[in-house]
Motif scaffolding. Structure first.
Motif, PDB file in Angstrom:
ATOM      1  N   SER A  96      31.543  38.385  12.288  1.00 12.28           N
ATOM      2  CA  SER A  96      31.213  37.434  13.416  1.00 12.28           C
ATOM      3  C   SER A  96      29.952  37.816  14.022  1.00 12.28           C
ATOM      4  CB  SER A  96      32.395  37.241  14.138  1.00 12.28           C
ATOM      5  OG  SER A  96      33.577  36.593  13.629  1.00 12.28           O
ATOM      6  N   LEU A  97      29.724  39.263  14.413  1.00 11.36           N
ATOM      7  CA  LEU A  97      28.499  39.442  15.044  1.00 11.36           C
ATOM      8  C   LEU A  97      27.168  39.194  13.921  1.00 11.36           C
ATOM      9  CD1 LEU A  97      29.731  42.722  16.801  1.00 11.36           C
ATOM     10  CD2 LEU A  97      28.955  40.654  17.725  1.00 11.36           C
ATOM     11  N   ILE A  98      27.360  39.858  12.634  1.00 11.09           N
ATOM     12  CA  ILE A  98      26.155  39.604  11.827  1.00 11.09           C
ATOM     13  C   ILE A  98      26.026  38.135  11.826  1.00 11.09           C
ATOM     14  CG2 ILE A  98      25.948  39.935   9.508  1.00 11.09           C
ATOM     15  CD1 ILE A  98      27.380  42.651   9.224  1.00 11.09           C
ATOM     16  N   ILE A  99      27.013  37.231  11.319  1.00 12.62           N
ATOM     17  CA  ILE A  99      26.857  35.769  11.110  1.00 12.62           C
ATOM     18  C   ILE A  99      26.113  35.240  12.339  1.00 12.62           C
ATOM     19  CG2 ILE A  99      27.700  33.571  10.834  1.00 12.62           C
ATOM     20  CD1 ILE A  99      29.825  35.051   9.126  1.00 12.62           C
ATOM     21  N   GLY A 100      26.791  35.453  13.820  1.00 11.76           N
ATOM     22  CA  GLY A 100      26.134  34.905  14.805  1.00 11.76           C
ATOM     23  C   GLY A 100      24.789  35.137  15.197  1.00 11.76           C
ATOM     24  N   PHE A 101      24.546  36.534  15.262  1.00  4.67           N
ATOM     25  CA  PHE A 101      23.197  36.996  15.380  1.00  4.67           C
ATOM     26  C   PHE A 101      22.041  36.674  14.439  1.00  4.67           C
ATOM     27  CE2 PHE A 101      25.430  39.321  18.798  1.00  4.67           C
ATOM     28  CZ  PHE A 101      24.604  39.564  19.804  1.00  4.67           C
ATOM     29  N   CYS A 102      22.412  36.886  13.199  1.00  4.63           N
ATOM     30  CA  CYS A 102      21.443  36.466  12.215  1.00  4.63           C
ATOM     31  C   CYS A 102      21.135  34.813  12.087  1.00  4.63           C
ATOM     32  CB  CYS A 102      21.922  36.631  10.753  1.00  4.63           C
ATOM     33  SG  CYS A 102      22.174  38.632  10.651  1.00  4.63           S
ATOM     34  N   ALA A 103      22.243  34.145  12.173  1.00  3.96           N
ATOM     35  CA  ALA A 103      21.995  32.677  12.255  1.00  3.96           C
ATOM     36  C   ALA A 103      21.328  32.254  13.572  1.00  3.96           C
ATOM     37  CB  ALA A 103      23.585  31.882  12.408  1.00  3.96           C
ATOM     38  N   ALA A 104      21.557  32.907  14.795  1.00  5.37           N
ATOM     39  CA  ALA A 104      20.819  32.475  15.924  1.00  5.37           C
ATOM     40  C   ALA A 104      19.352  32.979  15.709  1.00  5.37           C
ATOM     41  CB  ALA A 104      21.256  33.245  17.200  1.00  5.37           C
ATOM     42  N   PHE A 105      18.807  34.051  15.274  1.00  2.00           N
ATOM     43  CA  PHE A 105      17.590  34.510  14.745  1.00  2.00           C
ATOM     44  C   PHE A 105      16.935  33.579  14.014  1.00  2.00           C
ATOM     45  CE2 PHE A 105      14.567  37.175  12.249  1.00  2.00           C
ATOM     46  CZ  PHE A 105      13.524  37.255  13.352  1.00  2.00           C
ATOM     47  N   LEU A 106      17.519  33.232  12.873  1.00  2.00           N
ATOM     48  CA  LEU A 106      16.882  32.160  11.581  1.00  2.00           C
ATOM     49  C   LEU A 106      16.705  31.008  12.373  1.00  2.00           C
ATOM     50  CD1 LEU A 106      16.094  32.157   8.749  1.00  2.00           C
ATOM     51  CD2 LEU A 106      18.550  31.520   8.252  1.00  2.00           C
ATOM     52  N   SER A 107      17.775  30.590  13.077  1.00  2.87           N
ATOM     53  CA  SER A 107      17.576  29.155  13.628  1.00  2.87           C
ATOM     54  C   SER A 107      16.293  29.157  14.546  1.00  2.87           C
ATOM     55  CB  SER A 107      18.746  28.901  14.545  1.00  2.87           C
ATOM     56  OG  SER A 107      18.534  27.617  15.049  1.00  2.87           O
ATOM     57  N   ALA A 108      15.874  30.304  15.256  1.00  4.07           N
ATOM     58  CA  ALA A 108      15.030  30.467  16.105  1.00  4.07           C
ATOM     59  C   ALA A 108      13.604  30.449  15.507  1.00  4.07           C
ATOM     60  CB  ALA A 108      14.979  31.815  17.224  1.00  4.07           C
ATOM     61  N   VAL A 109      13.651  31.160  14.281  1.00  4.66           N
ATOM     62  CA  VAL A 109      12.488  31.257  13.295  1.00  4.66           C
ATOM     63  C   VAL A 109      11.946  29.714  12.931  1.00  4.66           C
ATOM     64  CG1 VAL A 109      11.486  31.886  11.238  1.00  4.66           C
ATOM     65  CG2 VAL A 109      12.693  33.422  12.820  1.00  4.66           C
ATOM     66  N   ILE A 110      13.011  28.979  12.302  1.00  2.48           N
ATOM     67  CA  ILE A 110      12.915  27.564  11.994  1.00  2.48           C
ATOM     68  C   ILE A 110      12.490  26.751  13.184  1.00  2.48           C
ATOM     69  CG2 ILE A 110      13.745  25.753  10.836  1.00  2.48           C
ATOM     70  CD1 ILE A 110      15.862  27.624   9.500  1.00  2.48           C
ATOM     71  N   ALA A 111      12.990  26.762  14.045  1.00  3.13           N
ATOM     72  CA  ALA A 111      12.642  26.086  15.554  1.00  3.13           C
ATOM     73  C   ALA A 111      11.003  26.401  15.668  1.00  3.13           C
ATOM     74  CB  ALA A 111      13.716  26.439  16.626  1.00  3.13           C
ATOM     75  N   THR A 112      10.776  27.524  15.854  1.00  2.00           N
ATOM     76  CA  THR A 112       9.431  27.863  16.157  1.00  2.00           C
ATOM     77  C   THR A 112       8.499  27.412  15.279  1.00  2.00           C
ATOM     78  OG1 THR A 112      10.294  29.984  16.996  1.00  2.00           O
ATOM     79  CG2 THR A 112       8.033  29.888  16.727  1.00  2.00           C
ATOM     80  N   VAL A 113       8.566  27.569  13.906  1.00  2.00           N
ATOM     81  CA  VAL A 113       7.523  27.341  13.041  1.00  2.00           C
ATOM     82  C   VAL A 113       7.490  25.631  12.901  1.00  2.00           C
ATOM     83  CG1 VAL A 113       6.978  26.911  10.504  1.00  2.00           C
ATOM     84  CG2 VAL A 113       7.988  29.216  11.593  1.00  2.00           C
ATOM     85  N   ALA A 114       8.715  25.000  12.926  1.00  2.61           N
ATOM     86  CA  ALA A 114       8.646  23.381  12.778  1.00  2.61           C
ATOM     87  C   ALA A 114       7.899  22.853  14.254  1.00  2.61           C
ATOM     88  CB  ALA A 114      10.012  23.000  12.616  1.00  2.61           C
ATOM     89  N   GLY A 115       8.577  23.286  15.262  1.00  2.00           N
ATOM     90  CA  GLY A 115       8.077  22.656  16.622  1.00  2.00           C
ATOM     91  C   GLY A 115       6.902  23.140  16.921  1.00  2.00           C
ATOM     92  N   SER A 116       6.257  23.976  16.418  1.00  3.92           N
ATOM     93  CA  SER A 116       4.686  24.606  16.613  1.00  3.92           C
ATOM     94  C   SER A 116       3.770  23.661  15.858  1.00  3.92           C
ATOM     95  CB  SER A 116       4.672  26.109  16.367  1.00  3.92           C
ATOM     96  OG  SER A 116       5.454  26.848  17.258  1.00  3.92           O
ATOM     97  N   LEU A 117       4.183  23.508  14.384  1.00  3.61           N
ATOM     98  CA  LEU A 117       3.659  22.765  13.651  1.00  3.61           C
ATOM     99  C   LEU A 117       3.510  21.452  14.096  1.00  3.61           C
ATOM    100  CD1 LEU A 117       4.634  24.144  10.083  1.00  3.61           C
ATOM    101  CD2 LEU A 117       2.345  24.398  11.056  1.00  3.61           C
ATOM    102  N   ALA A 118       4.467  20.968  14.601  1.00  2.00           N
ATOM    103  CA  ALA A 118       4.577  19.486  14.900  1.00  2.00           C
ATOM    104  C   ALA A 118       3.673  19.260  16.010  1.00  2.00           C
ATOM    105  CB  ALA A 118       6.020  18.807  15.339  1.00  2.00           C
ATOM    106  N   GLY A 119       3.827  20.151  17.118  1.00  2.00           N
ATOM    107  CA  GLY A 119       2.923  19.887  18.273  1.00  2.00           C
ATOM    108  C   GLY A 119       1.499  20.285  18.158  1.00  2.00           C
ATOM    109  N   LEU A 120       1.190  21.177  17.361  1.00  2.00           N
ATOM    110  CA  LEU A 120      -0.160  21.364  17.108  1.00  2.00           C
ATOM    111  C   LEU A 120      -0.905  20.405  16.321  1.00  2.00           C
ATOM    112  CD1 LEU A 120      -0.101  25.303  16.922  1.00  2.00           C
ATOM    113  CD2 LEU A 120      -1.061  24.238  18.590  1.00  2.00           C
ATOM    114  N   LEU A 121      -0.356  20.075  15.297  1.00  2.00           N
ATOM    115  CA  LEU A 121      -1.089  19.353  14.226  1.00  2.00           C
ATOM    116  C   LEU A 121      -1.057  17.865  14.622  1.00  2.00           C
ATOM    117  CD1 LEU A 121      -0.189  21.086  10.981  1.00  2.00           C
ATOM    118  CD2 LEU A 121      -2.254  21.438  12.216  1.00  2.00           C
ATOM    119  N   GLY A 122       0.049  17.369  15.028  1.00  2.00           N
ATOM    120  CA  GLY A 122       0.277  15.997  15.353  1.00  2.00           C
ATOM    121  C   GLY A 122       0.138  15.159  14.040  1.00  2.00           C
ATOM    122  N   GLY A 123      -0.052  13.913  14.304  1.00  2.00           N
ATOM    123  CA  GLY A 123      -0.199  12.960  13.200  1.00  2.00           C
ATOM    124  C   GLY A 123       0.850  12.786  12.228  1.00  2.00           C
ATOM    125  N   TRP A 124       0.808  12.827  10.903  1.00  2.00           N
ATOM    126  CA  TRP A 124       1.744  12.523  10.102  1.00  2.00           C
ATOM    127  C   TRP A 124       2.679  13.872   9.917  1.00  2.00           C
ATOM    128  CZ3 TRP A 124       2.427  16.065   6.025  1.00  2.00           C
ATOM    129  CH2 TRP A 124       1.483  16.704   5.676  1.00  2.00           C
TER     130      TRP A 124
END
Length: 313
Positions: A96-124
C-alpha cells in the motif's frame, strides 16, 4: 572598524526561504508528530519483516494455532489458515505504501508537465490538453481500472495498478498548475528566457517548477492519502492487488466479515490505513501553513468569525 560596519555585523542575517519554511513546519507540533509517526510506519513496513520469524504465506503447523488472538508467539494473532497476522499486515503495508507514494509522485509529474505545457504554450496545445482533462474527469475511473483488473495478476500488478491510479488522478492538479503557468508566462524572467531561445522544457524545469514547488509539494503530499485510499477500495472489492499478493485493502476485504468475531484479523490493517491517511493529510496541512502563513491566519480569522456568530446566536 567603522560604526556602520559594526551595525551591519550586529544585524540579524537574512534567513533563506528553505530554512524559513522548515522552521515554520517544525513549529507545527501536530504535523511534526504526524511526520514522525509516518516514518515509524515506514520503518515497521520495510525493516520489521526481517525480524519476524514468519513469512506472510507461512502457516503454523500447529493446528491449535488457527484463529488465535495476539500472543507472545504471534503478536497480532493468526488467521483461519494459521497465517501470522503481523507478517501479513507488514507485507500488505509495504504494498500500500509503495502504490500510494509512487502513484502520487507519478500523478504529480503528469500534472506538472501537462499543466505547464498548457499554460505556457496556449493555443491548440492548451485546448487539446484541457479537452483530455475534461474527458478524463467525466469517465468513471473505477470502471476503467476494473476493466484492467484481470491483467493485474502476477509481478506486473503493482506497476499497472500504480499507473492506473496515477493516470486517473492528475487532472485537478493539472488545472491548478495551468493557471499558475499562465500567470508566470507573462513574468519578465520567463519572457527573457524565451527571447534568448530557451526551449519549453528548459523554461518549465528552470522557471516554472521552482516557482510552483510549494504547490507541488503540498498537492503531492495530500495525494498520497487519496492514492492509498484508492488502492484500498479497489483491493477491497477485488480489483486491485490480486492473490497470492496482498495489500491493506485486500486484507481488510478478506477479513471484514470476521471483524466482530475475530477482530485481530481486521483491526491492525485498518489501523495502519487510518494512520497513513491521517498522517499524510496532517503533514500536507503543515506544509501548506509553512509555505503560506497567510492561509493559516485567514482560516483562524474565519473560525473566529464563526465562533462569534454562534455566540451571538
Amino acid at each position: 572598524m567603522t560604526e556602520v560596519e559594526t551595525i551591519i555585523q550586529g544585524a540579524p542575517q537574512p534567513v533563506g526561504r528553505r530554512k524559513l519554511v522548515i522552521r515554520r513546519f517544525l513549529r507545527n507540533r501536530v504535523s511534526v508528530a504526524a511526520l514522525f509517526v509516518l516514518l515509524l510506519v515506514f520503518l515497521a513496513a520495510f525493516v520489521l519483516p526481517h525480524f519476524v520469524p514468519y513469512s506472510y504465506t507461512d502457516m503454523d503447523p500447529d493446528l491449535n494455532q488457527k484463529l488465535k488472538p495476539p500472543s507472545s508467539k504471534h503478536w497480532f494473532g493468526t488467521t483461519l489458515s494459521g497465517e501470522d497476522v503481523l507478517a501479513q499486515t507488514l507485507h500488505g503495508l509495504q504494498k500500500s505504501l509503495i502504490i500510494g507514494f509512487c502513484a502520487a509522485f507519478l500523478s504529480a509529474v503528469i500534472a506538472t508537465v501537462a499543466g505547464s505545457l498548457a499554460g505556457l504554450l496556449g493555443g491548440w496545445t492548451d485546448r487539446a490538453i484541457m479537452w483530455l482533462v475534461d474527458l478524463l474527469l467525466v469517465i468513471p475511473s473505477f470502471i476503467m481500472i476494473a476493466l484492467f483488473a484481470p491483467k493485474t495478476k502476477g509481478n506486473s500488478s503493482l506497476l499497472l495498478l500504480t499507473v492506473l491510479i496515477a493516470f486517473f488522478g492528475w487532472m485537478i492538479s493539472a488545472r491548478i498548475i495551468r493557471g499558475l503557468s499562465m500567470s508566470l508566462r507573462e513574468r519578465e524572467f520567463v519572457r527573457a528566457a524565451r527571447y534568448m531561445g530557451a526551449s519549453t522544457w528548459t523554461v518549465i524545469t528552470t522557471h516554472v517548477v521552482p516557482n510552483i514547488a510549494s504547490i507541488l509539494i503540498i498537492d503531492t503530499t495530500l495525494a498520497v492519502g487519496g492514492a492509498v485510499m484508492a488502492e484500498t477500495g479497489l483491493s477491497f472489492l477485488g480489483f486491485g492487488v490480486q492473490p497470492p499478493d496482498i495489500s491493506l485493502g485486500s486484507l481488510i476485504g478478506r477479513y471484514s466479515s470476521s471483524a466482530l468475531n475475530y477482530p485481530w484479523t481486521f483491526v491492525f490493517s485498518g489501523a495502519f490505513l487510518v494512520t497513513i491517511v491521517l498522517c499524510t493529510n496532517l503533514i500536507g496541512d503543515g506544509l501548506r501553513d509553512a509555505f503560506d502563513p497567510s492561509a493559516k491566519r485567514a482560516r483562524a480569522k474565519q473560525r473566529g468569525k464563526r465562533a462569534d456568530r454562534k455566540a451571538e446566536a
